[in-house]
Design a protein around this motif. Sequence first.
Motif, PDB file in Angstrom:
ATOM      1  N   UNK A   1       0.806  -1.224   0.000  1.00  0.00           N
ATOM      2  CA  UNK A   1       0.000   0.000   0.000  1.00  0.00           C
ATOM      3  C   UNK A   1       0.839   1.276   0.000  1.00  0.00           C
ATOM      4  N   UNK A   2       1.917   1.315   0.804  1.00  0.00           N
ATOM      5  CA  UNK A   2       2.704   2.550   0.900  1.00  0.00           C
ATOM      6  C   UNK A   2       3.513   2.811  -0.369  1.00  0.00           C
ATOM      7  N   UNK A   3       3.797   1.761  -1.143  1.00  0.00           N
ATOM      8  CA  UNK A   3       4.596   1.917  -2.358  1.00  0.00           C
ATOM      9  C   UNK A   3       3.745   2.116  -3.609  1.00  0.00           C
ATOM     10  N   UNK A   4       2.585   1.471  -3.653  1.00  0.00           N
ATOM     11  CA  UNK A   4       1.791   1.497  -4.882  1.00  0.00           C
ATOM     12  C   UNK A   4       0.565   2.397  -4.791  1.00  0.00           C
ATOM     13  N   UNK A   5       0.225   2.853  -3.582  1.00  0.00           N
ATOM     14  CA  UNK A   5      -0.932   3.708  -3.381  1.00  0.00           C
ATOM     15  C   UNK A   5      -0.515   5.005  -2.685  1.00  0.00           C
ATOM     16  N   UNK A   6      -1.387   5.986  -2.716  1.00  0.00           N
ATOM     17  CA  UNK A   6      -1.243   7.203  -1.940  1.00  0.00           C
ATOM     18  C   UNK A   6      -2.491   7.372  -1.088  1.00  0.00           C
ATOM     19  N   UNK A   7      -2.330   8.030   0.063  1.00  0.00           N
ATOM     20  CA  UNK A   7      -3.487   8.330   0.896  1.00  0.00           C
ATOM     21  C   UNK A   7      -3.443   9.789   1.321  1.00  0.00           C
ATOM     22  N   UNK A   8      -4.597  10.310   1.713  1.00  0.00           N
ATOM     23  CA  UNK A   8      -4.707  11.723   2.081  1.00  0.00           C
ATOM     24  C   UNK A   8      -5.864  11.904   3.057  1.00  0.00           C
ATOM     25  N   UNK A   9      -5.797  13.002   3.815  1.00  0.00           N
ATOM     26  CA  UNK A   9      -6.941  13.489   4.598  1.00  0.00           C
ATOM     27  C   UNK A   9      -7.254  14.866   4.022  1.00  0.00           C
ATOM     28  N   UNK A  10      -8.254  14.956   3.141  1.00  0.00           N
ATOM     29  CA  UNK A  10      -8.525  16.236   2.463  1.00  0.00           C
ATOM     30  C   UNK A  10      -9.099  17.276   3.419  1.00  0.00           C
ATOM     31  N   UNK A  11      -8.932  18.532   3.049  1.00  0.00           N
ATOM     32  CA  UNK A  11      -9.611  19.608   3.768  1.00  0.00           C
ATOM     33  C   UNK A  11     -11.122  19.403   3.651  1.00  0.00           C
ATOM     34  N   UNK A  12     -11.855  19.926   4.600  1.00  0.00           N
ATOM     35  CA  UNK A  12     -13.305  19.793   4.594  1.00  0.00           C
ATOM     36  C   UNK A  12     -13.949  21.173   4.691  1.00  0.00           C
ATOM     37  N   UNK A  13     -14.906  21.436   3.806  1.00  0.00           N
ATOM     38  CA  UNK A  13     -15.637  22.703   3.858  1.00  0.00           C
ATOM     39  C   UNK A  13     -16.743  22.666   4.903  1.00  0.00           C
ATOM     40  N   UNK A  14     -17.055  21.465   5.388  1.00  0.00           N
ATOM     41  CA  UNK A  14     -18.081  21.333   6.415  1.00  0.00           C
ATOM     42  C   UNK A  14     -17.520  21.772   7.773  1.00  0.00           C
ATOM     43  N   UNK A  15     -18.403  22.130   8.678  1.00  0.00           N
ATOM     44  CA  UNK A  15     -17.991  22.474  10.040  1.00  0.00           C
ATOM     45  C   UNK A  15     -17.726  21.168  10.790  1.00  0.00           C
ATOM     46  N   UNK A  16     -16.468  20.806  10.935  1.00  0.00           N
ATOM     47  CA  UNK A  16     -16.111  19.565  11.617  1.00  0.00           C
ATOM     48  C   UNK A  16     -15.270  19.887  12.843  1.00  0.00           C
ATOM     49  N   UNK A  17     -15.407  19.050  13.857  1.00  0.00           N
ATOM     50  CA  UNK A  17     -14.627  19.207  15.071  1.00  0.00           C
ATOM     51  C   UNK A  17     -13.262  18.560  14.944  1.00  0.00           C
ATOM     52  N   UNK A  18     -12.468  18.585  16.003  1.00  0.00           N
ATOM     53  CA  UNK A  18     -11.106  18.074  15.948  1.00  0.00           C
ATOM     54  C   UNK A  18     -11.047  16.545  15.946  1.00  0.00           C
ATOM     55  N   UNK A  19      -9.966  16.037  15.403  1.00  0.00           N
ATOM     56  CA  UNK A  19      -9.723  14.592  15.330  1.00  0.00           C
ATOM     57  C   UNK A  19      -8.246  14.337  15.585  1.00  0.00           C
ATOM     58  N   UNK A  20      -7.956  13.233  16.282  1.00  0.00           N
ATOM     59  CA  UNK A  20      -6.577  12.777  16.471  1.00  0.00           C
ATOM     60  C   UNK A  20      -6.442  11.408  15.824  1.00  0.00           C
TER      61      UNK A  20
END
Length: 208
Positions: free
Chosen positions: A179-198
């Motif tokens: 997965x780390x070599x053949x794929x990419x992952x992301x956490x996109x920005x969100x236009x919705x009002x979202x709270x914090x996440x860890x």
Amino acid sequence: MHALQGSLFDQADETGLGPLRGLRRTELGAGAWVDHLPGWLTGADALFERLAAEVPWRAERRQMYDREVEVPRLLAFYGEGEPLPHPALTTARTALSRHYAAELGEPFATAGLCLYRDGRDSVAWHGDRNGRSATEDTMVAIVSVGDPRDLTLRPRDGGATLLRLPLGHGDLVVMGGSCQRTMEHAVPKSARAVGPRISVQFRTRGVR
């Protein structure tokens, strides 16, 4: 930082772990796969509050082209042998190391933490290819607490998003195989009002 919107389904004060037999695997092709288990960790909202308050979060700046920019999230890292900031994380890492022992061949050894304060915090498309993961199959196990944010995956050479998982409130995802070599992952920005996440990312020795 926006206030956390607690989960209606997880009001436990004590943090605990469910069974891992509920994991569901998605094959992405080219030897890459993702395991997903919603709500693995109970008491996730209480754990979020502890981590948000007690982890020594740091802001980082990175060079991008001809200028230095602020990394859009707060970070912490616990290297091999360092005590983790909450016993539940130690228990989770041990359980994951035991469950994946046959496939992984070694225990998870480190923990990287990211605090996404609101929808403006994000991480761009990338693979964890620093160290041995540039040439070897490995695993990254992520436990998320706080308000859900999407984790998206696509082939490394671009193209359509193959998988989109909203992660928060104790959800577990494991990226394995190539997965780390053949794929990419992301956490996109969100236009919705979202709270914090860890997100808490467990990795093996020599992988970042």
